[in-house]
Enzyme design. Structure first.
Site, PDB file in Angstrom:
ATOM      1  N   TRP A 279       4.868   0.189  -1.730  1.00  0.00           N
ATOM      2  CA  TRP A 279       3.942  -0.678  -2.507  1.00  0.00           C
ATOM      3  C   TRP A 279       2.612  -0.550  -2.001  1.00  0.00           C
ATOM      4  CZ3 TRP A 279       0.959  -4.972  -1.084  1.00  0.00           C
ATOM      5  CH2 TRP A 279       0.321  -5.705  -2.070  1.00  0.00           C
ATOM      6  N   HIS A 280       2.209  -0.507  -0.728  1.00  0.00           N
ATOM      7  CA  HIS A 280       1.133  -0.467   0.064  1.00  0.00           C
ATOM      8  C   HIS A 280       0.139   0.720  -0.350  1.00  0.00           C
ATOM      9  CE1 HIS A 280       2.830  -3.949   2.413  1.00  0.00           C
ATOM     10  NE2 HIS A 280       1.617  -4.275   2.811  1.00  0.00           N
ATOM     11  N   GLY A 281       0.946   1.951  -0.538  1.00  0.00           N
ATOM     12  CA  GLY A 281      -0.009   2.911  -0.774  1.00  0.00           C
ATOM     13  C   GLY A 281       0.695   4.204  -1.106  1.00  0.00           C
TER      14      GLY A 281
END
Length: 478
Positions: A325-327
């Site tokens: 989700w972060h990247g």
């Protein structure tokens, strides 16, 4: 528009005055002003991004309406699936298209096949990961009948785009934030004053702690091959405080700003670096995302109700998905995997709920055992942050290998005393206030009013005199 910018310094008072002195008598007018202000705030980066948030809001509003008109299970599932596919589809395209394309090409190259494909020059819309999850919480809760679908389009669009928390959270649940748009807000002096204090502390964390730590973290990470292990440790610690000051600072400003307008947002950080184990850390770090994944992914997968294998599987899924989700980089996936490894022994030994209260409760100082637990937890977290910050996996492993080498015992190449001093002061203040919602919460305190105001003005002076170079918030890229 950045919270730590001149534009926002002008924008906020203007919206505040219009909200409480011009449209305060009509709820719908207040909501419409919030909606308009939110679109101005969001469109300040790139007005083209507005089309995505308007489209996402429209889809989920209509799906909520359709869900209210049918009890047929298959139709309801189809509507929910449509919402998930549209929202995750947009998120996947803008955030992960090139990542999957490059991974696909690398996989074929590994097996001796050469293929070519053109990368797209995609601009990642600011905050898309945050408002996507916020709108999904609405359709999922309406589908589960935990929330009545709204017919107020202005309130719903304002809920999705609410400017204080739009681009970096907290990720609000529809069950918490949306009903607040249905109720007439009244100005509460004490709530507004506390909001201003939280904004001040958030600005201090961002401008003095995060931005100053970022300067040296960037120097060390960008040229890590040139430095000894001891200097690389400093770089990792600086990044740990950069990301904490940056992200929790944004959350403090968002929550404090919301309080100025009569809204209550969920707490997003609870002094996580005072955690005694990794499970406690994840109950205190980015709480809105952790609980979102718990409620909408971990529990539907079976949570901890199944056997040992199911618990292990679900733990790794939740952490790896959180990392992803972060990247769009393998470093984030490894970061999630590593945190799952940290968490696993606690879960298997049923010790993941041991430390649920604040450390050293009703005591000024922690004991030796607590200090050791905090140090170990912070060290493990900082090691994981190296993967989060590194350019790629190779860079992360090389960085860590140099830390765990003989050069660890050399004197660091440089030692920024001023930054370290501010970090120490920052840690002391947060430690003394660790039983509060935020570090400047002084309700029911015996501290004289004169001392408190002197402290506020001192913080303001420090922000102006010692603030680092202005930088965007880290989580804008997510």
């Amino acid at each position: 528009m950045l919270f730590n910018s001149l534009e926002f310094l002008i924008f906020l008072p203007v919206v505040f005055i219009l909200y409480w002195f011009v449209v305060h008598k009509k709820l719908r007018s207040q909501n419409f002003l919030i909606l308009l202000a939110s679109y101005v705030f969001y469109g300040w980066w790139d007005w083209r991004f507005l089309s995505l948030i308007i489209f996402s809001s429209t889809i989920d509003f209509l799906i909520g309406v359709f869900l209210s008109k049918t009890e047929k299970t298959s139709t309801r599932k189809l509507l929910l699936t449509s919402s998930i596919l549209v929202n995750i589809g947009f998120l996947g395209f803008f955030k992960y298209y090139n990542f999957f394309l490059e991974s696909f090409i690398d996989a074929f190259t590994f097996f001796g096949q050469s293929i070519s494909a053109e990368r797209l020059h995609i601009i990642l819309p600011v905050g898309i990961s945050f408002y996507t999850f916020q709108t999904l919480s609405y359709t999922i809760d309406v589908y589960k009948k935990k929330l009545e679908p709204t017919k107020d389009v202005v309130a719903f669009f304002a809920f999705v785009s609410f400017f204080p928390q739009l681009v970096a959270g907290p990720i609000e649940r529809a069950t918490n934030l949306l009903p607040q748009f249905y109720t007439q807000r009244k100005f509460e002096y004490n709530k507004a004053v506390d909001g201003l204090r939280q904004i001040l502390w958030g600005l201090f964390k961002k401008i003095v702690i995060a931005d100053n730590a970022a300067k040296f973290a960037n120097i060390i990470f960008d040229s890590s091959a040139d430095y000894s292990g001891s200097t690389l440790v400093l770089g990792a610690v600086f990044f740990a405080f950069q990301i904490y000051g940056d992200f929790s600072g944004y959350s403090d400003i968002a929550i404090g700003t919301s309080r100025l307008f009569g809204f209550n947002l969920m707490r997003n950080f609870a002094f996580p670096y005072f955690s005694r184990d990794i499970a406690e850390f994840w109950r205190r770090w980015h709480i809105s995302l952790s609980t979102w994944f718990r409620d909408y992914l971990y529990i539907p997968l079976g949570g901890s109700r199944g056997g040992t294998w199911m618990k292990i599987r679900n733990t790794f899924i939740i952490f790896i998905v959180s990392g992803f989700w972060h990247g769009a980089n393998w470093t984030f996936i490894v970061w999630g995997f590593l945190n799952a490894l940290y968490f696993l022994p606690l879960m298997l030994l049923n010790k993941n709920r041991v430390n649920t209260d604040i450390v050293a409760k009703n005591r000024v100082f922690a004991n030796v055992k607590e200090i050791l637990q905090i140090f170990i937890t912070f060290s493990l977290t900082t090691i994981a942050w190296v993967f989060f910050r590194a350019e790629n996996i190779t860079h992360a492993f090389v960085y860590l290998s140099e830390i765990f080498s003989a050069s660890l015992f050399q004197m660091p190449e440089f030692f920024p005393v001023q930054v370290i001093f501010f970090i120490i002061v920052f840690v002391i203040i947060e430690w003394l206030q660790r039983d509060k919602e935020h570090a400047l919460e002084f309700e029911n305190t015996k501290m004289p009013r004169l001392v408190r105001f002197a402290f506020y003005y001192l913080l303001i002076a420090v922000i102006f005199l010692f603030g680092g170079q202005q930088q965007e918030f880290i989580y804008f890229q997510f």
